[in-house]
Design an enzyme around this catalytic site. Structure first.
Site, mmCIF file in Angstrom:
data_model
loop_
_atom_site.group_PDB
_atom_site.id
_atom_site.type_symbol
_atom_site.label_atom_id
_atom_site.label_comp_id
_atom_site.label_asym_id
_atom_site.label_seq_id
_atom_site.Cartn_x
_atom_site.Cartn_y
_atom_site.Cartn_z
ATOM 1 N N LYS A 105 -20.516 117.055 -56.880
ATOM 2 C CA LYS A 105 -19.243 116.657 -57.459
ATOM 3 C C LYS A 105 -19.113 117.166 -58.886
ATOM 4 O O LYS A 105 -20.110 117.439 -59.566
ATOM 5 C CB LYS A 105 -19.115 115.138 -57.435
ATOM 6 C CG LYS A 105 -20.207 114.398 -58.199
ATOM 7 C CD LYS A 105 -20.109 112.912 -57.951
ATOM 8 C CE LYS A 105 -21.278 112.182 -58.623
ATOM 9 N NZ LYS A 105 -21.268 110.740 -58.335
ATOM 10 N N LYS A 148 -16.681 116.495 -62.540
ATOM 11 C CA LYS A 148 -15.756 115.540 -63.143
ATOM 12 C C LYS A 148 -15.260 116.050 -64.493
ATOM 13 O O LYS A 148 -16.033 116.607 -65.271
ATOM 14 C CB LYS A 148 -16.438 114.171 -63.316
ATOM 15 C CG LYS A 148 -16.829 113.521 -61.991
ATOM 16 C CD LYS A 148 -17.486 112.175 -62.192
ATOM 17 C CE LYS A 148 -17.809 111.517 -60.862
ATOM 18 N NZ LYS A 148 -18.429 110.181 -61.041
ATOM 19 N N ARG A 176 -10.432 106.917 -51.134
ATOM 20 C CA ARG A 176 -10.145 107.018 -52.565
ATOM 21 C C ARG A 176 -9.037 108.053 -52.785
ATOM 22 O O ARG A 176 -9.114 109.171 -52.269
ATOM 23 C CB ARG A 176 -11.407 107.433 -53.324
ATOM 24 C CG ARG A 176 -11.213 107.581 -54.826
ATOM 25 C CD ARG A 176 -12.483 108.114 -55.472
ATOM 26 N NE ARG A 176 -13.598 107.194 -55.291
ATOM 27 C CZ ARG A 176 -14.853 107.571 -55.094
ATOM 28 N NH1 ARG A 176 -15.149 108.857 -55.016
ATOM 29 N NH2 ARG A 176 -15.810 106.668 -54.961
ATOM 30 N N CYS A 202 -26.969 100.138 -58.297
ATOM 31 C CA CYS A 202 -28.019 101.137 -58.150
ATOM 32 C C CYS A 202 -28.007 102.010 -59.392
ATOM 33 O O CYS A 202 -27.161 101.823 -60.273
ATOM 34 C CB CYS A 202 -27.807 101.953 -56.866
ATOM 35 S SG CYS A 202 -26.534 103.231 -57.021
ATOM 36 N N CYS A 257 -21.196 99.450 -50.209
ATOM 37 C CA CYS A 257 -21.837 100.674 -50.666
ATOM 38 C C CYS A 257 -23.231 100.819 -50.063
ATOM 39 O O CYS A 257 -24.073 99.924 -50.191
ATOM 40 C CB CYS A 257 -21.927 100.702 -52.192
ATOM 41 S SG CYS A 257 -22.753 102.193 -52.813
ATOM 42 N N CYS A 309 -19.426 98.187 -60.717
ATOM 43 C CA CYS A 309 -19.107 98.953 -59.512
ATOM 44 C C CYS A 309 -18.961 97.994 -58.338
ATOM 45 O O CYS A 309 -19.180 96.786 -58.457
ATOM 46 C CB CYS A 309 -20.200 99.980 -59.238
ATOM 47 S SG CYS A 309 -21.743 99.254 -58.625
ATOM 48 N N ARG A 323 -13.260 116.228 -59.055
ATOM 49 C CA ARG A 323 -12.758 114.901 -58.700
ATOM 50 C C ARG A 323 -11.510 114.567 -59.519
ATOM 51 O O ARG A 323 -10.950 115.426 -60.205
ATOM 52 C CB ARG A 323 -13.859 113.862 -58.925
ATOM 53 C CG ARG A 323 -15.115 114.081 -58.078
ATOM 54 C CD ARG A 323 -14.916 113.730 -56.618
ATOM 55 N NE ARG A 323 -16.156 113.801 -55.857
ATOM 56 C CZ ARG A 323 -17.032 112.808 -55.708
ATOM 57 N NH1 ARG A 323 -16.814 111.646 -56.318
ATOM 58 N NH2 ARG A 323 -18.117 112.955 -54.978
ATOM 59 N N CYS A 372 -21.892 104.649 -61.199
ATOM 60 C CA CYS A 372 -20.440 104.689 -60.963
ATOM 61 C C CYS A 372 -19.647 103.938 -62.031
ATOM 62 O O CYS A 372 -18.504 104.308 -62.309
ATOM 63 C CB CYS A 372 -20.113 104.139 -59.581
ATOM 64 S SG CYS A 372 -20.653 105.215 -58.238
#
Length: 569
Positions: A207, A209, A76, A473, A434, A428, A145, A477
């Protein structure tokens, strides 16, 4: 800087002893016996922009053949604000075909993912990315991110100014270790010792954001981020930002202590205060975030555990000033505006719908080929949106016909090819790559939209958008908990259904039905959509209707997400 203690999670210890994110990655790359890296190193490679995965479609077959899983990597890029040049597009397209699976994936955070990258191709891919003037540093991992912002920096001087803020914040919060340049770009060891003045040796607990939005458009879903900056404009000038803190989408099934949360607006800062406020909020989470339980390690839980008053008090201690009172603002939607839009300077900008962000040549739709042709004739810039779409930006009036000819030749969707429902949908990646996916998402949502489109037409709503999000899930995302209708994978072919988020991205949805298949989904949604068509008020959005009608309760606080679930009796 936080001190790592024995009770902290193993990931914290991996980071601490990694020699500033080097670990044994170099040794693992040199091992030709396996396509995988060591488990500890897979935690560190996230900071360098990639995850280790395997092709789950092949797991059973390879296990039967006594072969290791078909290991591969998702890479990414870091791309603050989502802007690249046509030459960079052509470079990324070539990289995808040479070193990945031949496709590009537009993400919900305005950047690109390469899928199907083999271990031997990681270094040449990252070197090719560097030659294109881009990088993957901080694309993943326990750091800030990709910083996202409103769709098009060239629509106005204000949009350009906000885009510059996305780049400035991204650079300010970039991790500083020399490991990336040394391992991937063959840079000689630096004479300067490694140091992380913002993050320290153990970086963030999880993470982090950041998003920026310019009202009335919330296409960056600003409240879904750890920090959201809402641009405040007075007399045509950017006077500062309202600051929202503590947003995040992830949750875990069966664990009510985990939940999505929308950012809380805590005040207003001027432009000269902005970097300091952002940095100090990051350091608050660095120092107080949970380093024992990673599922509880996001900023949203730190704030809910300690309180917003604690947060603002701690921020004053670190900045030396108080935030101003939040200024008035209003959002009208969180989607993209398709088709041609003229900017303040007379240039034109074309937004194209890209279903679920996948750039590939399909049997009846040569999208990758079309984008190569567009990139060869376009002299402006190309922008990725937070809804997985593309903006062909900075088109001179005299060049507009050439762009339109390519659009017409390949029947690209400028807002006319697909239905409003499909254009408002997002998924996603999920299967086959994944590791967290429990059900299909990108590969399944288009066929479900086909069936829901039929329902919408029957109800007389063919031209009405409803924000639909799907993930494989509960980790969020594709920001499912901001969908007016959302689906999160529970098992193969089974989904939880959520209803009632706002069209503007400032209210969460609520669990309506759990673990149901397509037939049950359609049986639930069909009469509900018809009822919406018959009973809605003027201008009323679907998410607002299901709340007003008592089908689900409104969810504004994350801690209320699990309360009063299920269909109303």
């Amino acid at each position: 800087m936080p001190e790592i203690k024995p009770e902290h999670s193993e990931v914290e210890h991996i980071k601490e002893r990694s020699n500033y994110l080097r670990g044994t990655i170099a040794e693992g790359l040199a091992d030709e016996i396996t396509g995988a890296l060591a488990d500890a190193d897979t935690q560190l490679t996230k900071f360098h922009g990639f995850y280790q995965q395997d092709d789950r479609d092949l797991r059973s077959e390879r296990k039967h053949q006594k072969l290791e899983p078909h290991y591969q990597f998702m890479v990414r890029l870091r791309l603050p604000g989502g802007v690249i040049t046509p030459d960079q597009w052509l470079a990324l397209d070539e990289i995808s075909r040479q070193y990945a699976n031949g496709t590009l994936r537009l993400t919900t955070r305005q950047t690109f993912q390469f899928h199907g990258v083999l271990k031997r191709n990681l270094k040449p891919l990252l070197q090719a990315v560097d030659r294109a003037g881009l990088d993957a540093k901080g694309g993943c991992g326990d750091v800030n991110r990709n910083v996202v912002a409103n769709t098009n920096p060239h629509r106005s001087a204000l949009h350009a100014e906000v885009h510059e803020w996305s780049k400035r914040i991204s650079e300010h919060l970039m991790w500083r270790s020399h490991a990336y340049d040394e391992m991937w770009l063959d840079a000689p060891p630096s004479d300067e010792p490694d140091a992380e003045p913002i993050y320290g040796k153990t970086y963030m607990p999880r993470k982090f954001k950041i998003a920026i939005a310019i009202p009335p458009e919330n296409d960056s879903d600003v409240f879904a981020n750890d920090i959201g900056l809402i641009a405040i404009v007075e007399d045509g000038e950017l006077v500062g930002f309202n600051v929202a803190a503590g947003g995040g989408m992830g949750a875990t099934y069966g664990e009510p202590a985990t939940y999505p949360r929308l950012g809380t607006v805590i005040g207003f800062c001027t432009p000269d205060q902005t970097l300091d406020v952002v940095e100090k909020l990051v350091t608050i989470q660095r120092d107080y975030g949970d380093r024992v339980e990673r599922k509880h390690a996001r900023f949203k839980y730190t704030i809910d555990d300690r309180g917003v008053d604690w947060l603002t008090s701690e921020l004053v201690k670190r900045t030396g000033f108080e935030l101003g009172e939040a200024r008035p603002y209003e959002f009208h939607g969180n989607g993209d505006r398709f088709g041609w839009v003229e900017g303040d300077d007379g240039d034109w900008h074309l937004t194209l719908f890209i279903e679920n962000g996948r750039i590939a040549d399909f049997e009846d739709y040569k999208l990758a080929e079309a984008m190569r042709e567009l990139a060869r004739v376009h002299e402006g810039e190309i922008r990725v949106t937070c809804n997985q779409n593309l903006v062909i930006a900075k088109v001179k009036p005299e060049a507009r016909d050439a762009i339109q000819q390519v659009v017409d030749k390949y029947d690209l969707d400028n807002g006319e090819r697909n239905t409003a429902l499909r254009r408002a949908s997002m998924a996603c990646v999920a299967f086959p790559t994944c590791a967290l996916a429990m059900a299909e998402s990108e590969r399944y949502l288009p066929s479900l939209i086909d069936k829901l489109d039929d329902v919408m037409r029957e109800a007389g709503l063919a031209d009405d958008p409803i924000v639909i999000r799907m993930t494989g899930c509960p980790n969020g995302c594709a920001r499912p908990y901001l969908g007016e209708i959302a689906f999160t994978g529970k098992a193969p072919g089974k989904y939880n259904v959520y209803l009632g988020a706002s069209f503007t991205g400032d209210r969460l949805n609520k669990l309506y039905r759990e673990n149901i298949d397509e037939d049950e989904i359609l049986a639930e949604l069909t009469p509900m959509i018809h009822r919406y068509a018959e009973e809605r008020e003027d201008g009323e959005r679907f998410g607002d209707f299901v709340v007003r009608a008592g089908i689900v309760k409104a969810t504004r606080e994350g801690r209320d997400f699990h309360d009063d679930v299920g269909p109303a009796l």
